[in-house]
Design an enzyme around this catalytic site. Sequence first.
Site, mmCIF file in Angstrom:
data_model
loop_
_atom_site.group_PDB
_atom_site.id
_atom_site.type_symbol
_atom_site.label_atom_id
_atom_site.label_comp_id
_atom_site.label_asym_id
_atom_site.label_seq_id
_atom_site.Cartn_x
_atom_site.Cartn_y
_atom_site.Cartn_z
ATOM 1 N N LYS A 53 -0.915 -9.514 3.001
ATOM 2 C CA LYS A 53 -0.238 -8.938 4.170
ATOM 3 C C LYS A 53 -1.216 -8.020 4.874
ATOM 4 O O LYS A 53 -1.998 -7.329 4.218
ATOM 5 C CB LYS A 53 1.016 -8.162 3.746
ATOM 6 C CG LYS A 53 1.724 -7.490 4.916
ATOM 7 C CD LYS A 53 3.110 -6.987 4.540
ATOM 8 C CE LYS A 53 3.142 -5.590 3.985
ATOM 9 N NZ LYS A 53 2.573 -4.545 4.858
ATOM 10 N N ASP B 67 -0.975 -6.380 -0.365
ATOM 11 C CA ASP B 67 -1.082 -5.682 0.916
ATOM 12 C C ASP B 67 -2.533 -5.226 1.089
ATOM 13 O O ASP B 67 -3.009 -4.381 0.314
ATOM 14 C CB ASP B 67 -0.150 -4.457 0.841
ATOM 15 C CG ASP B 67 0.358 -4.011 2.181
ATOM 16 O OD1 ASP B 67 0.032 -4.653 3.199
ATOM 17 O OD2 ASP B 67 1.113 -3.022 2.205
ATOM 18 N N GLU C 231 -1.598 -5.486 8.716
ATOM 19 C CA GLU C 231 -0.840 -4.905 9.835
ATOM 20 C C GLU C 231 -1.511 -5.200 11.167
ATOM 21 O O GLU C 231 -2.739 -5.177 11.281
ATOM 22 C CB GLU C 231 -0.746 -3.374 9.644
ATOM 23 C CG GLU C 231 0.050 -2.983 8.405
ATOM 24 C CD GLU C 231 0.153 -1.468 8.198
ATOM 25 O OE1 GLU C 231 -0.277 -0.691 9.076
ATOM 26 O OE2 GLU C 231 0.670 -1.078 7.134
ATOM 27 N N ASP D 89 0.842 -1.200 0.000
ATOM 28 C CA ASP D 89 0.000 0.000 0.000
ATOM 29 C C ASP D 89 0.878 1.251 0.000
ATOM 30 O O ASP D 89 0.373 2.375 -0.088
ATOM 31 C CB ASP D 89 -1.009 -0.008 1.157
ATOM 32 C CG ASP D 89 -0.354 -0.038 2.525
ATOM 33 O OD1 ASP D 89 0.883 -0.076 2.614
ATOM 34 O OD2 ASP D 89 -1.110 -0.012 3.529
ATOM 35 N N SER D 90 2.213 1.053 0.035
ATOM 36 C CA SER D 90 3.126 2.177 -0.190
ATOM 37 C C SER D 90 2.889 2.777 -1.567
ATOM 38 O O SER D 90 3.352 3.886 -1.846
ATOM 39 C CB SER D 90 4.584 1.718 -0.048
ATOM 40 O OG SER D 90 4.840 0.575 -0.828
ATOM 41 N N GLU E 253 8.977 -3.613 10.815
ATOM 42 C CA GLU E 253 9.298 -2.303 10.236
ATOM 43 C C GLU E 253 9.789 -1.324 11.305
ATOM 44 O O GLU E 253 9.126 -1.110 12.331
ATOM 45 C CB GLU E 253 8.076 -1.713 9.507
ATOM 46 C CG GLU E 253 8.404 -0.335 8.912
ATOM 47 C CD GLU E 253 7.465 0.166 7.829
ATOM 48 O OE1 GLU E 253 6.536 -0.586 7.438
ATOM 49 O OE2 GLU E 253 7.652 1.298 7.372
HETATM 50 O O1 KIV Z 1 3.492 -1.115 1.634
HETATM 51 C C1 KIV Z 1 4.693 -1.404 1.761
HETATM 52 O O2 KIV Z 1 5.538 -1.104 0.899
HETATM 53 C C2 KIV Z 1 5.088 -2.099 2.975
HETATM 54 C C3 KIV Z 1 6.551 -2.307 3.173
HETATM 55 C C4 KIV Z 1 7.125 -1.079 3.792
HETATM 56 C C5 KIV Z 1 6.827 -3.505 3.977
HETATM 57 O O3 KIV Z 1 4.290 -2.465 3.763
#
Ligand code: KIV
Length: 257
Positions: free
Chosen positions: A112, A83, A114, A44-45, A182
Amino acid sequence: MKKWNVATVRAAKGVKKLGCVTSYDSAFARLADEAGVPIILVGDSMGMTMLGYSTTLPVKMSETLSATAAVARVAKNAMVVADLPFGSYQCGEDEAMKNAVLCMQAGADAVKLEGATERVCHLIKRMVEAGIPVLAHIGLMPQSVNQLGGFKKQGKTREAADQVMRDAKAVEEAGAFAVTLECIPSELAAEITAALKITTVGIGAGGVCDAQWLVMHDLLGLNESAPSFAKKYADLATIVRNAFATYVSEVENSVFP
Ligand code: KIV
């Protein structure tokens, strides 16, 4: 080469360190895959690297799904992890399950998410029972940036470090096959890596984890305000800016076409 999967990632622990990256489209994912990257995270970055937001919070499920499908179409060997974006797993378990299923149907090999609260661990259990591999994420959790008061290093006091260790054990117990650590002190990342059977994937957590994430834009020099822990392996910003400028000038001066 065989496609990376949960079993091969598990088997690499203590044997081989894994350099993993984010990617959000077919063009770059193909290159990462051809270069031998074992895990590509459709992070989600993308909200910050691709969409111009200042946090990851505005990323929508529809954006995650189209990016995941684009990456999955070309990832022949890399494992693709989608994510789950903010809001896609916080508003009820059934909706979270449905969104995880949509990621897998878009071509992800795992998802993934959190956190390590009881609620998140219960979700991890349900997803794993449903056949969806889960990569957990603890330490600095960017989706909680407003709660945390900024993108700050976590686990700095003994008490906070103990909590991160408890979180790591909780997501392992829930069935995650790996966990992102992280922005935590490298000594803590080392303790967690030694204490867990599952793979630790560090970012801003020193060089002690079983694997590393690097955000593609930081690695390639496309993010000119990359965090200090990131290493730039190329300066694409300069190359691309020069290419655009040369093109504009050649058109203006009738050099091209
Ligand atoms: O979204 C992302 O790029 C991440 C990484 C920082 C692990 O969660």
